[in-house]
Each structure stands twice: as C-alpha cells, then as structure tokens.
Design a protein around this motif. Structure first.
Motif, PDB file in Angstrom:
ATOM      1  N   UNK A 154       0.829  -1.189   0.000  1.00 21.79           N
ATOM      2  CA  UNK A 154       0.000   0.000   0.000  1.00 21.79           C
ATOM      3  C   UNK A 154       0.870   1.248   0.000  1.00 21.79           C
ATOM      4  N   UNK A 155       0.276   2.369   0.330  1.00 23.27           N
ATOM      5  CA  UNK A 155       0.999   3.645   0.378  1.00 23.27           C
ATOM      6  C   UNK A 155       1.437   3.887   1.820  1.00 23.27           C
ATOM      7  N   UNK A 175      -4.634  -3.184  -1.698  1.00 17.17           N
ATOM      8  CA  UNK A 175      -3.310  -3.485  -2.236  1.00 17.17           C
ATOM      9  C   UNK A 175      -3.210  -4.889  -2.811  1.00 17.17           C
ATOM     10  N   UNK A 176      -4.147  -5.764  -2.467  1.00 18.61           N
ATOM     11  CA  UNK A 176      -4.094  -7.121  -3.014  1.00 18.61           C
ATOM     12  C   UNK A 176      -4.421  -7.145  -4.499  1.00 18.61           C
ATOM     13  N   UNK A 177      -5.201  -6.192  -4.972  1.00 17.83           N
ATOM     14  CA  UNK A 177      -5.580  -6.148  -6.384  1.00 17.83           C
ATOM     15  C   UNK A 177      -5.020  -4.951  -7.121  1.00 17.83           C
ATOM     16  N   UNK A 178      -4.470  -3.972  -6.401  1.00 15.77           N
ATOM     17  CA  UNK A 178      -3.951  -2.757  -7.022  1.00 15.77           C
ATOM     18  C   UNK A 178      -2.537  -2.489  -6.528  1.00 15.77           C
ATOM     19  N   UNK A 179      -1.618  -2.271  -7.451  1.00 14.42           N
ATOM     20  CA  UNK A 179      -0.252  -1.863  -7.089  1.00 14.42           C
ATOM     21  C   UNK A 179      -0.132  -0.375  -7.380  1.00 14.42           C
ATOM     22  N   UNK A 180      -0.243   0.428  -6.325  1.00 12.23           N
ATOM     23  CA  UNK A 180      -0.212   1.874  -6.492  1.00 12.23           C
ATOM     24  C   UNK A 180       1.200   2.334  -6.852  1.00 12.23           C
ATOM     25  N   UNK A 181       1.266   3.289  -7.786  1.00 12.94           N
ATOM     26  CA  UNK A 181       2.552   3.748  -8.308  1.00 12.94           C
ATOM     27  C   UNK A 181       2.755   5.248  -8.154  1.00 12.94           C
ATOM     28  N   UNK A 231      -0.688   3.210   6.710  1.00 10.78           N
ATOM     29  CA  UNK A 231      -0.581   2.592   5.383  1.00 10.78           C
ATOM     30  C   UNK A 231      -1.903   2.814   4.662  1.00 10.78           C
ATOM     31  N   UNK A 232      -1.874   3.637   3.629  1.00 12.35           N
ATOM     32  CA  UNK A 232      -3.074   3.991   2.879  1.00 12.35           C
ATOM     33  C   UNK A 232      -3.329   2.911   1.826  1.00 12.35           C
ATOM     34  N   UNK A 233      -4.604   2.540   1.667  1.00 16.92           N
ATOM     35  CA  UNK A 233      -4.972   1.586   0.635  1.00 16.92           C
ATOM     36  C   UNK A 233      -4.547   0.164   0.916  1.00 16.92           C
TER      37      UNK A 233
END
Length: 664
Positions: free
Chosen positions: A459-460, A479-485, A473-475
């Motif tokens: 997460x973030x 985070x299991x389905x999205x890899x924040x960039x 830790x945001x998101x």
C-alpha cells in the motif's frame, strides 16, 4: 480505533487520508499515466496513453453532502454516469470527490509528462511523444498555447524527455529533459553517420586527385559536398541536456540548453521557494542547481531576490555522490520545501533503481536516512512470520510476481537501459509500448514536510521523516488487487462554489454546511494511479468499506458504487462486473466472460501466461475456465502431475487428478 482519534483538530495527519480503501475511482479510455493538481484553483488533472488530458474539479468528500442531494435531481451532475446501479443505502450517500469538467485529445500518442506550475498552480503543461507541448490556463480549464518542437524551421533538434517542471515567475517557463534514442532511432543514426562518413571520405579522395581538375559547377558530387556540412551541423542535442522553454512567446527554440548531465536525465524536481532544481541521470549523478534564466526576461532585483544561493560551497562536502558509490541512479525525486529547523530549506527524497529511498536534507545536501523497499526485506518479514505485513505466502507470492512484471516493463529502471561496455544509453519505452510501460513511480511529501508518502507492495506508506517510522498505510485493503505507483496529494478543503451548490440543491442550505463543524475531517484527497490500470483512485478521510464507520456490512453494490463507469467498459471491467453481480442473474450473461483473451496463473514459483483461444472456437471451455477462476475454484490447488520438459497439470481441488466438475 486510531480513526476515531484522527478526527480531532490536533490530528497531525489531517491533510493526509489514511483509509484502507479508496472512496471512488474514475476511468480513462487507456492506461492512466500522469496526474497533477492545482491547489489554488482546486483542480486535478490526469493524462493517459492515448494523449487525452482530463480536468476534474474537487468537491466535498463528506457523505452528508451527497446524501442531501434530492434523488434523481440535477445534483448528481456528470458524476452519476455509471452510478445508476445504486439502490439506496450506503452507496447512494457515497461522495464522488471529483467532478468531471473537460477533456482534451491533446496529443497523438502517449504523454511524456504532465505538470502544473509552481508555486501557484495557475498554469499546466502536457508533453507528448508527438513533439508537442501544450499549455493550459487552469482557472478557465482552457488551452492557452502550444509549441511544436518538431518544427522543421527550428534551429535545434531534440527528443523531449519524460521529466518536466513548470515555473511561474514574471514569465512562464518550462523545464523539460531530453530522452535517449530508442534502439530503432539509434540504429538509424548510426547508419546516417556511416553514410555521411562515406561521403566525406569520397570527397577527400576526389579533392586529393590533382589530375582531374575542378569539378563542373552542376555536378552531383558538388551537390553532395554542399549537403554534408549542413547535415552535420543539424545534429541532435545530447540526451543529458535539459531544455528551458518560454511559455510566453511559445518559441520552438529553447531559451537555454542546460548541460549539467552527460547521460539521460531520469528524475527532476523543482524547489519553488529557493528556485533550485534537483536532477539525476542514468549514471547516478545528482545535481542541485539554479536555473539560468535569460537576463533580458528577469530584472536584476528579481534575480537577486528569487535566486537563493546553493546550499553548499563544494559538492565534495555533500552526499550527492551516494548513488554513484552504490552504482544506482534516481528514477524519481520528491521535494519538501518546508522545515521546522531554523534556517532549514526542507528535504528531498530520491527513489533509486535499487529499490531504496534516500532522504536528503537541503542543509548541505546531507544524507539523512535510507528506506529499503527491496524484495528481500519483505521476504525476511514473511519468513520470520511477522505480523507486520498481514498477508500470507500465497498472497505475497502474487504481489511479488507483479513486482517482477513491473521490472520487465522497465518501470523500475526509469525507462532507460545503459550498455555497461559501450556506455550507450537507450530508451526502453517507445510510443508503441504497452500502456503500463509509460507509467512512472512517484512519491510525494505532505504539505507540512513532515511525512513522506511512498507507494509500496503493501500500500501507500506514510513515513514520519523525523522518527523514520511508518505511521499509517493507505490503501492496505485494496493493495491485493492494485499496485499503487503514482501519488498526487490534494490537501485542505475543496473550493466549493456555494451559489452553484445552492442551485443544485434546490435552495437547500444543506449545500453550504460543509466544514462548519470543527470535528469533521477536511476534504483532503490522495489521488493514486495503479499499475496497468485505466482508472485513478481517490482516497479521502471517509472509507466506504470500513466496518466501524458503516452501519451495515458493505455489500457488492457498495463496492461497485466506488468504480464510476464514465467510459465504455473493457474486458476486465466486464469480468469484474460479472463476478460482482452487476451482470445480474441472467444465465446468458456468461457470454460476457468470453471477452478475455489471456490469463495469468500466479504460482509460488512464478507466473504462467495463458493465451485463451477465440470465443467462437471454444466458447464453453473458455467460459468454464473463467468461471472457475473468478469463483476462486483454482485457488491454492496443487500441481498434481509434472513431466519435466513436457507438461504440468493442475486445477483439481482433490489434488490427484480424479476430482473436479464443470460450471454446468
């Protein structure tokens, strides 16, 4: 439990959303690669690989504001697209956070860079692979100017890079890096140089022949000799150069060509208070420098007032050589201009290609701390059975596989590859590359300069740079389905037009009650882009899936209401809708599943890419496979048959090849 305390006025993270789930997401037609914000005017600007730039107006994130809107009235505005599936309950009161304003097809092909002006955010600029730079007036969300850098009349030739900064002074200036050639461009350049070299040698041989006498005036050889010097003088600007354009006269020729770097620039950031630029290149060089503005455009008094001296006397006294010593280089730089220290100038963080984040202080440019985000760090956490990650081995294996996929997409190399022998740098990202290849990692500081927001595998992370601890830790839940960039923080309350709100609410005073209570959280937003996604995700202080805040357990409709279908859905959207129930209970709705063309099998030893045959050839087989994959039927099953060099077999829940059943 912490959420209850953070609602107080003394909350140090009042301008940083710390929820575990995003509140709402919006779509582009192609992969979203860039985002920027203008705090003064309250806009968020996003860009995608098809060259489209969209303007979004920030609105209230409060759920009460959304609940007060009359059902079916004009208060839903353009944001109600795709929200017709809401059936009351929590989903109907979920705020949309952003309101679509305008869209531009600004470029032919992907975006290279998108930025808003500093320090005020009155202007914005987008740069495309088509060699076009477009300027926007943010207040009127309109195009204010354009520069065609590939103009044949331009005296200089260059390739625009992926890093830029827009600077507000008496005039508007744009700093743009230059990129290295792609392999195809480099091959063409080599062939052109060889051809010109052959022409020169041929000319020298003809000149050395004394018996032939002078050539006729109109001969072909004289024409070639006249062309050679012109072609040689019109060469490309070196890839390590940084170009300074004027956003006022819109000349295709740069005002300055800055050559602090010998290799392609891989990161660049601007300190608007001190007028400093921090840049890094593919060889690991970090530079802190002042912008050499033209003396004709900047007066003497303003130059002495705005240009601060560099924070060091000699670069040898700094830690700017830290990346070269470790044989790594910067792929992103974030700057914090505020500092609690007396006389301090803030900090800057460098995300390097070795997956480490180095925190520097502008005070003498000294290294403060190193945050390690390498895979081996998470491997240790997982092997020690620590609860810090909160995920199991299978889930971690899936995320680790995605990290390797990001490396294959050159996301962690800054889009540059350097030959260790010849030292030749080439761009690994071309206009024809997949959408995810054009995305970039981007970290940011909060407005107080005390917290660093870092996109990671879990997460973030929100890191306190004074204690060097992760405070939130945001998101984490997504985070299991999205890899924040890519992160874009929008602190403070949204700038709401009260007259417009009154008109939309039919004259109800509830439209302007937002922010009246001191205990209420503000409208801060964190806009995050995710790897390979055509959506961008908005986090606020409200978590629509939080069990503590919600009156009931979040249902499928509440989850679906977060994702606004403001563009035509693609195969992945249809698959998700079918899985979550948006397609309904119609048995024929399974035909939607056949829109998938490939699948990725995540295993503990890596990924297996599977190509699905055309639906018209094997429709029921594909529907059976996708139906089982969606329902989790294949999760945690064993490979019950392995023949080296020939085949592997899996999919049996019994683990011996004798079980299993069809979806029919």
């Amino acid at each position: 439990f912490r959420t209850k305390k953070q609602n107080s006025v003394t909350n140090p993270l009042q301008d940083v959303p710390t929820t575990q789930h995003y509140q709402v997401s919006y779509m582009h037609r192609q992969t979203v690669t860039h985002s920027a914000t203008s705090l003064r005017h309250g806009y968020v600007i996003t860009g995608s690989t098809d060259g489209v730039v969209k303007f979004w107006k920030r609105t209230s994130t409060s759920t009460t504001a959304a609940a007060a809107a009359p059902g079916g009235g004009s208060g839903s505005s353009a944001l109600a697209v795709g929200g017709s599936n809401d059936k009351g309950g929590a989903a109907s009161t979920n705020s949309r956070c952003l309101e679509f304003v305008k869209s531009y097809s600004s470029h032919v092909g992907p975006l290279l860079a998108l930025c808003t002006s500093q320090p005020n955010g009155d202007s914005a600029a987008s740069i495309g692979y088509d060699g076009v730079i477009k300027f926007y007036d943010v207040a009127t969300f309109d195009v204010s100017g354009m520069i065609r850098t590939n103009n044949a009349k331009s005296s200089k030739k260059f390739r625009l890079g992926r890093h830029a900064a827009l600077i507000e002074r008496e005039d508007l200036y744009l700093l743009v890096s230059t990129r290295a050639p792609t392999r195809e461009e480099w091959t063409m350049e080599v062939k052109e140089k060889e051809r010109l070299e052959q022409l020169r040698k041929q000319q020298e041989d003809d000149d050395s022949d004394e018996e032939d006498g002078p050539l006729p005036e109109g001969s072909e050889m004289n024409k070639k000799a006249a062309i050679i010097p012109d072609r040689s003088n019109g060469g490309m600007v070196p890839p390590g150069s940084i170009l300074l354009f004027s956003g006022t006269n819109l000349s295709p020729d740069p005002v300055r060509i800055i050559t602090y770097h010998a290799t392609p620039v891989t990161a660049l950031a601007y300190h608007s208070t001190k007028q400093w630029v921090v840049s890094g290149d593919a060889s690991g060089v970090l530079e802190v420098w002042n912008i050499p503005f033209s003396s004709s455009s900047v007066g003497e008094n303003s130059a002495s007032t705005h240009h601060g001296p560099l924070p060091f006397d000699s670069k040898l006294d700094t830690d700017l050589y830290a990346l070269i010593k470790k044989k790594t280089y910067a792929i992103d730089i974030a700057i914090s201009e505020t500092s609690k220290e007396r006389g301090g100038c803030g900090h800057f963080a460098v995300y390097s290609s070795d997956r480490k984040i180095r925190l520097f202080s502008f005070q003498h440019c000294k290294l403060v701390c190193i945050y390690d985000e390498r895979s081996k760090v998470y491997d240790k956490l997982l092997s020690s059975k620590s609860s810090a990650m909160g995920i199991d081995a299978i889930e971690y294996g899936k995320r680790a596989a995605l990290e390797r996929e990001m490396e294959d997409a050159y996301l962690l190399s800054g889009g540059v590859s350097t030959n260790p022998v010849t030292k030749q740098s080439l761009s690994t990202v071309t206009p024809a590359s997949e959408g995810s290849n054009h995305q970039k990692l981007h970290l940011t500081f909060d407005n107080t300069g005390k917290y660093l927001l870092l996109p990671t595998i879990v997460g973030v992370k929100v890191i306190n740079i004074q204690t060097h601890r992760v405070v939130a830790t945001v998101g984490k839940g997504d985070a299991s389905s999205l890899r924040f960039l890519h992160l874009c923080l929008c602190p403070g309350d949204a700038k709401i037009n009260q007259q417009m709100q009154l008109a939309r609410m039919g004259g109800s005073s509830a439209a302007i009650t937002h922010g009246s209570g001191a205990h209420k959280p503000n409208d801060s937003l964190l806009v995050a882009l995710a790897y390979g996604k055509r959506r961008f995700y908005s986090f606020s202080h409200h978590d629509p899936l939080d069990k503590d805040d919600a009156a009931e357990e979040p249902d499928e409709q509440t989850i679906l209401a977060r994702d606004i279908l403001n563009e035509a859905p693609d195969a992945s959207d249809l698959l998700e809708a079918s899985h979550m129930g948006r397609a309904g209970d119609d048995p024929d709705s399974s035909a939607l599943l056949t829109t998938a063309s490939k699948a990725v099998l995540r295993t503990t030893h890596g990924d297996i890419s599977i190509k699905l045959l055309a639906p018209k050839d094997t429709p029921r087989t594909i529907q059976n496979f996708i139906g089982h994959a969606q329902s989790g039927y294949y999760d945690n099953v064993l490979f019950h048959r392995i023949i080296p060099g020939f085949m592997v077999q899996t999919g049996d829940p019994l683990g011996d090849g004798t079980g299993g059943e069809s979806i029919w």
